[in-house]
Write a protein that holds these residues in place. Structure first.
Motif, mmCIF file in Angstrom:
data_model
loop_
_atom_site.group_PDB
_atom_site.id
_atom_site.type_symbol
_atom_site.label_atom_id
_atom_site.label_comp_id
_atom_site.label_asym_id
_atom_site.label_seq_id
_atom_site.Cartn_x
_atom_site.Cartn_y
_atom_site.Cartn_z
ATOM 1 N N PHE A 109 0.834 -1.200 0.000
ATOM 2 C CA PHE A 109 0.000 0.000 0.000
ATOM 3 C C PHE A 109 0.873 1.256 0.000
ATOM 4 O O PHE A 109 0.672 2.163 -0.814
ATOM 5 C CB PHE A 109 -0.929 -0.007 1.225
ATOM 6 C CG PHE A 109 -1.914 1.126 1.225
ATOM 7 C CD1 PHE A 109 -3.192 0.943 0.719
ATOM 8 C CD2 PHE A 109 -1.572 2.375 1.731
ATOM 9 C CE1 PHE A 109 -4.110 1.992 0.720
ATOM 10 C CE2 PHE A 109 -2.476 3.417 1.733
ATOM 11 C CZ PHE A 109 -3.749 3.228 1.217
ATOM 12 N N LEU A 110 1.852 1.300 0.912
ATOM 13 C CA LEU A 110 2.709 2.483 1.003
ATOM 14 C C LEU A 110 3.580 2.651 -0.230
ATOM 15 O O LEU A 110 3.898 3.773 -0.627
ATOM 16 C CB LEU A 110 3.547 2.424 2.276
ATOM 17 C CG LEU A 110 2.728 2.563 3.569
ATOM 18 C CD1 LEU A 110 3.604 2.313 4.792
ATOM 19 C CD2 LEU A 110 2.039 3.913 3.646
ATOM 20 N N SER A 111 3.929 1.557 -0.867
ATOM 21 C CA SER A 111 4.659 1.637 -2.127
ATOM 22 C C SER A 111 3.804 2.341 -3.195
ATOM 23 O O SER A 111 4.297 3.175 -3.946
ATOM 24 C CB SER A 111 5.040 0.231 -2.588
ATOM 25 O OG SER A 111 5.587 0.263 -3.874
ATOM 26 N N ARG A 112 2.516 2.021 -3.219
ATOM 27 C CA ARG A 112 1.609 2.670 -4.180
ATOM 28 C C ARG A 112 1.426 4.158 -3.850
ATOM 29 O O ARG A 112 1.250 4.976 -4.753
ATOM 30 C CB ARG A 112 0.270 1.943 -4.231
ATOM 31 C CG ARG A 112 0.358 0.636 -5.018
ATOM 32 C CD ARG A 112 -1.000 0.042 -5.339
ATOM 33 N NE ARG A 112 -1.646 -0.607 -4.216
ATOM 34 C CZ ARG A 112 -1.309 -1.795 -3.716
ATOM 35 N NH1 ARG A 112 -0.312 -2.466 -4.242
ATOM 36 N NH2 ARG A 112 -1.965 -2.307 -2.704
ATOM 37 N N THR A 113 1.468 4.507 -2.562
ATOM 38 C CA THR A 113 1.348 5.930 -2.234
ATOM 39 C C THR A 113 2.537 6.704 -2.804
ATOM 40 O O THR A 113 2.372 7.805 -3.314
ATOM 41 C CB THR A 113 1.251 6.182 -0.706
ATOM 42 O OG1 THR A 113 2.460 5.793 -0.066
ATOM 43 C CG2 THR A 113 0.048 5.480 -0.103
ATOM 44 N N GLN A 114 3.709 6.094 -2.734
ATOM 45 C CA GLN A 114 4.893 6.764 -3.270
ATOM 46 C C GLN A 114 4.827 6.854 -4.799
ATOM 47 O O GLN A 114 5.237 7.854 -5.376
ATOM 48 C CB GLN A 114 6.156 6.062 -2.797
ATOM 49 C CG GLN A 114 6.378 6.286 -1.317
ATOM 50 C CD GLN A 114 7.616 5.596 -0.801
ATOM 51 O OE1 GLN A 114 7.870 4.445 -1.119
ATOM 52 N NE2 GLN A 114 8.379 6.315 0.016
ATOM 53 N N GLU A 115 4.277 5.820 -5.435
ATOM 54 C CA GLU A 115 4.098 5.863 -6.890
ATOM 55 C C GLU A 115 3.162 6.997 -7.301
ATOM 56 O O GLU A 115 3.274 7.544 -8.391
ATOM 57 C CB GLU A 115 3.547 4.530 -7.404
ATOM 58 C CG GLU A 115 4.523 3.381 -7.320
ATOM 59 C CD GLU A 115 3.862 2.029 -7.563
ATOM 60 O OE1 GLU A 115 2.692 1.975 -8.003
ATOM 61 O OE2 GLU A 115 4.527 1.004 -7.296
ATOM 62 N N LYS A 116 2.233 7.367 -6.422
ATOM 63 C CA LYS A 116 1.276 8.450 -6.692
ATOM 64 C C LYS A 116 1.803 9.806 -6.225
ATOM 65 O O LYS A 116 1.082 10.798 -6.223
ATOM 66 C CB LYS A 116 -0.065 8.169 -6.013
ATOM 67 C CG LYS A 116 -0.875 7.096 -6.658
ATOM 68 C CD LYS A 116 -1.545 7.628 -7.899
ATOM 69 C CE LYS A 116 -2.611 6.670 -8.365
ATOM 70 N NZ LYS A 116 -3.327 7.210 -9.510
ATOM 71 N N GLY A 117 3.058 9.849 -5.772
ATOM 72 C CA GLY A 117 3.681 11.124 -5.450
ATOM 73 C C GLY A 117 3.648 11.538 -3.987
ATOM 74 O O GLY A 117 4.012 12.674 -3.664
ATOM 75 N N ILE A 118 3.219 10.646 -3.098
ATOM 76 C CA ILE A 118 3.263 10.974 -1.666
ATOM 77 C C ILE A 118 4.712 10.814 -1.206
ATOM 78 O O ILE A 118 5.281 9.726 -1.307
ATOM 79 C CB ILE A 118 2.342 10.044 -0.845
ATOM 80 C CG1 ILE A 118 0.905 10.073 -1.379
ATOM 81 C CG2 ILE A 118 2.409 10.391 0.645
ATOM 82 C CD1 ILE A 118 0.229 11.419 -1.327
#
Length: 193
Positions: A109-118
């Motif tokens: 989940f947190l990996s996807r947040t970083q992919e979205k620019g978080i």
């Protein structure tokens, strides 16, 4: 055209045509029922249809996984408001097979947040502030066990009256077939009055 514009255009026609009249009801559910279900898009029409519900029959609360993760969060508050303010006498927790919360892991989940620019520093700030992201972002392995756990949290809540039946079910997301996991009537029968 955006989804919002499509919805606003449809809504204008819906109101202008008077189609809303078929949905008239009051705020008290006719079946004295509240349902906590998953937010899955497959449940939008299937769940009420599979349960034989019409507009006005039940209070419907939706969130990811049909979970109560915190006894003092908004989901539990909604259920208590339904009981004390809206005359609800039974609660159904209805999860479903093939749920996106099954196997949810904080790492992915947190990996996807970083992919979205978080930015990573926000995650670090949250962790340093004492927020347990790992627990908050962990799903479940077994949907029936998850339903039992959520029913237990609701049933044991210090503000939940003993005479409110709390049931647990799992629905098949394609066929609508229900599997009973917890019969809340049995639990109420065991509770002292």
């Amino acid at each position: 055209m955006s989804v919002l514009n499509d919805i606003l255009d449809f809504n204008q026609n819906f109101v202008d045509s008077g189609e809303y009249a078929q949905f008239f009801s009051n705020k008290y559910p006719d079946r004295e029922l509240a349902i906590l279900s998953c937010m899955d898009a497959r449940m939008v029409e299937l769940l009420p249809r599979a349960l034989g519900l019409k507009n006005g029959d039940a209070k419907l609360i939706k969130n990811a996984g049909a979970l109560v993760t915190h006894p003092w969060g908004s989901v539990m508050r909604s259920l208590l408001v339904a009981v004390f303010e809206l005359k609800v006498k039974e609660i159904m927790v209805v999860a479903h097979y093939d749920c996106g919360m099954r196997g949810l892991s904080p790492e992915s989940f947190l990996s996807r947040t970083q992919e979205k620019g978080i930015p990573e520093d926000r995650i670090v700030t949250l962790r340093n502030a004492g927020i347990d992201l790992d627990s908050w972002l962990t799903g479940f392995d077994n949907v029936e066990d998850s339903v039992r756990h959520t029913v237990s949290i609701i049933r044991r809540h210090p503000l939940m009256p003993e005479d409110v039946a709390v049931h647990g079910l799992v629905i098949h997301p394609s066929t609508g077939k229900l599997t009973l996991v917890v019969n809340g009537q049995n639990e109420c029968a065991l509770s002292p009055k």
